[in-house]
Design a protein around this motif. Structure first.
Motif, mmCIF file in Angstrom:
data_model
loop_
_atom_site.group_PDB
_atom_site.id
_atom_site.type_symbol
_atom_site.label_atom_id
_atom_site.label_comp_id
_atom_site.label_asym_id
_atom_site.label_seq_id
_atom_site.Cartn_x
_atom_site.Cartn_y
_atom_site.Cartn_z
ATOM 1 N N ASN A 1 0.839 -1.199 0.000
ATOM 2 C CA ASN A 1 0.000 0.000 0.000
ATOM 3 C C ASN A 1 0.869 1.243 0.000
ATOM 4 O O ASN A 1 2.040 1.217 0.381
ATOM 5 C CB ASN A 1 -0.987 0.000 1.170
ATOM 6 N N ASP A 2 0.284 2.346 -0.469
ATOM 7 C CA ASP A 2 0.978 3.622 -0.546
ATOM 8 C C ASP A 2 -0.086 4.721 -0.484
ATOM 9 O O ASP A 2 -1.292 4.443 -0.518
ATOM 10 C CB ASP A 2 1.792 3.715 -1.840
ATOM 11 N N ALA A 3 0.354 5.968 -0.397
ATOM 12 C CA ALA A 3 -0.591 7.087 -0.322
ATOM 13 C C ALA A 3 0.071 8.347 -0.853
ATOM 14 O O ALA A 3 1.306 8.472 -0.844
ATOM 15 C CB ALA A 3 -1.046 7.311 1.123
ATOM 16 N N VAL A 4 -0.754 9.283 -1.325
ATOM 17 C CA VAL A 4 -0.243 10.568 -1.809
ATOM 18 C C VAL A 4 -1.057 11.705 -1.197
ATOM 19 O O VAL A 4 -2.235 11.554 -0.904
ATOM 20 C CB VAL A 4 -0.290 10.679 -3.349
ATOM 21 N N GLN A 5 -0.395 12.860 -1.028
ATOM 22 C CA GLN A 5 -1.044 14.034 -0.452
ATOM 23 C C GLN A 5 -0.707 15.295 -1.277
ATOM 24 O O GLN A 5 -0.073 16.217 -0.785
ATOM 25 C CB GLN A 5 -0.603 14.225 0.998
ATOM 26 N N LYS B 1 5.640 16.116 -3.503
ATOM 27 C CA LYS B 1 7.058 15.749 -3.403
ATOM 28 C C LYS B 1 7.301 14.254 -3.576
ATOM 29 O O LYS B 1 8.449 13.818 -3.585
ATOM 30 C CB LYS B 1 7.615 16.218 -2.062
ATOM 31 N N GLY B 2 6.231 13.491 -3.712
ATOM 32 C CA GLY B 2 6.379 12.044 -3.866
ATOM 33 C C GLY B 2 5.334 11.311 -3.048
ATOM 34 O O GLY B 2 4.638 11.898 -2.211
ATOM 35 N N THR B 3 5.198 10.023 -3.291
ATOM 36 C CA THR B 3 4.287 9.225 -2.475
ATOM 37 C C THR B 3 4.880 9.080 -1.076
ATOM 38 O O THR B 3 6.063 9.360 -0.851
ATOM 39 C CB THR B 3 4.072 7.830 -3.089
ATOM 40 N N LYS B 4 4.085 8.623 -0.139
ATOM 41 C CA LYS B 4 4.591 8.468 1.229
ATOM 42 C C LYS B 4 5.720 7.448 1.300
ATOM 43 O O LYS B 4 6.675 7.617 2.060
ATOM 44 C CB LYS B 4 3.447 8.078 2.171
ATOM 45 N N ARG B 5 5.625 6.390 0.491
ATOM 46 C CA ARG B 5 6.730 5.422 0.473
ATOM 47 C C ARG B 5 7.990 6.086 -0.078
ATOM 48 O O ARG B 5 9.088 5.902 0.452
ATOM 49 C CB ARG B 5 6.375 4.211 -0.394
ATOM 50 N N GLU B 6 7.823 6.862 -1.158
ATOM 51 C CA GLU B 6 8.972 7.493 -1.797
ATOM 52 C C GLU B 6 9.635 8.540 -0.902
ATOM 53 O O GLU B 6 10.853 8.714 -0.936
ATOM 54 C CB GLU B 6 8.541 8.136 -3.111
ATOM 55 N N LEU B 7 8.834 9.217 -0.092
ATOM 56 C CA LEU B 7 9.396 10.234 0.796
ATOM 57 C C LEU B 7 10.276 9.606 1.872
ATOM 58 O O LEU B 7 11.236 10.230 2.337
ATOM 59 C CB LEU B 7 8.276 11.052 1.445
#
Length: 333
Positions: A228-232, A249-255
């Motif tokens: 799972n992942d999320a974006v804001q 700035k990126g997905t939560k995983r990417e951050l």
């Protein structure tokens, strides 16, 4: 005695041959990739587009299964007013109602063309997908040059290619083993609940946040693996309707560590690590069981797990992750 021994050895050979002919356990990798942009936002209109891909790879890095979906969250504003109750469906969920055939003379609806691309990449590696031949059509879209793919998919495929390659190279990918057939599903759930209207001294913050998930389901309906992942993303709109800025700035995983849950929230771990813990916790459960996980309200007002084992590695709110992973499991095909 010799006859009995001969019979015994013959039976052993039969059983051995039967065992060899049975299904063999194989190892696979589940990866997910998301491509985001806000380029379609314009006066009095905020838009977040996201292409979601999930792939299952074999040990040689070849795609065994692929699933695609697209989020196209849109909000029209008037005098800076936002709709915090806005509802969003993905393109797969819209189905025939997306109306590509009706309004653009497309050869097929979006979901059928996406499925054609999914089928086309099976058996290919990330590099082979990256190098799918393309051409620019009369409308200026980058489309498939391969006749076999173009027969079922005439829409722009750049985001399909990039999201699938991204999924193949997913650094948070998880492995699973099975000897059975399995299904793969993806899902996205979005809301605009945290959006804030414009005022005389502040632009509107349009926050169409999304949760994403991919899930592999075994023959018994239980989750073999999930992510799972999320974006804001935030789009700023002035009272006069002009787009004054956007932040993503990126997905939560990417951050990763830059999401700063540990630094500013005294969290036990960053979001990506807690998300990983929750995904692994869901393995062996059905969609219904994931949705039925017990929660409690913590001191900050978030719904967290009551299971001490999960809570030891995942103390964040799990409602969104529960919903989207269960939905991905239910969408598996």
């Amino acid at each position: 005695m010799k006859k009995y021994l001969t019979l015994f050895l013959a039976l052993c050979m039969v059983f051995a041959l039967c065992a060899c002919g049975g299904p063999k356990t194989a190892e696979y990798t589940l990866g997910m990739g998301i491509m985001i942009n806000t380029d379609s936002s314009k006066e009095n209109h905020a838009q977040v587009d996201a292409t979601l891909a999930a792939v299952v790879l074999d040990t040689e890095g070849k795609i065994v299964s692929c699933r695609l979906d697209c989020v196209q969250n849109k909000m029209d504003l008037e005098d800076g007013v936002v709709d915090t109750a806005a509802q969003f469906k993905t393109k797969m969920e819209q189905g025939d109602d997306y109306n590509m055939v009706k309004y653009s003379d497309a050869i097929a609806e979006w979901y059928d063309q996406a499925k054609a691309f999914e089928a086309y990449v099976v058996g290919k590696t990330a590099d082979e997908v990256k190098n799918i031949p393309t051409t620019t059509n009369e409308e200026g879209y980058v489309v498939a040059a391969d006749e076999a793919l173009a027969a079922g998919c005439t829409i722009q495929i750049t985001d399909f290619i990039e999201s699938v390659v991204k999924a193949c190279n997913d650094k948070w990918a998880l492995k699973f083993t099975t000897a059975e057939e399995f299904k793969l599903g993806v899902a996205a759930i979005s809301n605009a609940a945290e959006s804030v209207a414009a005022s005389a001294d502040k632009d509107a913050d349009v926050k169409m946040y999304s949760e994403y998930a991919a899930a592999v389901i075994g023959a018994d309906g239980k989750i073999l693996c999930c992510l799972n992942d999320a974006v804001q993303p935030v789009i700023n709109v002035a009272l006069d309707g002009s787009i004054t800025g956007s932040t993503f700035k990126g997905t939560k995983r990417e951050l990763g560590d830059d999401y700063n849950m540990v630094k500013y929230g005294n969290s036990i771990a960053e979001w990506d690590a807690q998300s990983d813990a929750f995904s692994k916790y869901c393995v062996g459960k059905t969609a219904a069981e994931v949705l039925a996980l017990e929660t409690k309200t913590n001191d900050e007002g978030y719904q967290v797990s009551t299971d001490e084992t999960l809570l030891a590695s995942c103390t964040i709110s799990i409602q969104g992750m529960m919903a989207v992973i269960a939905q991905a499991a239910n969408y598996a095909r």
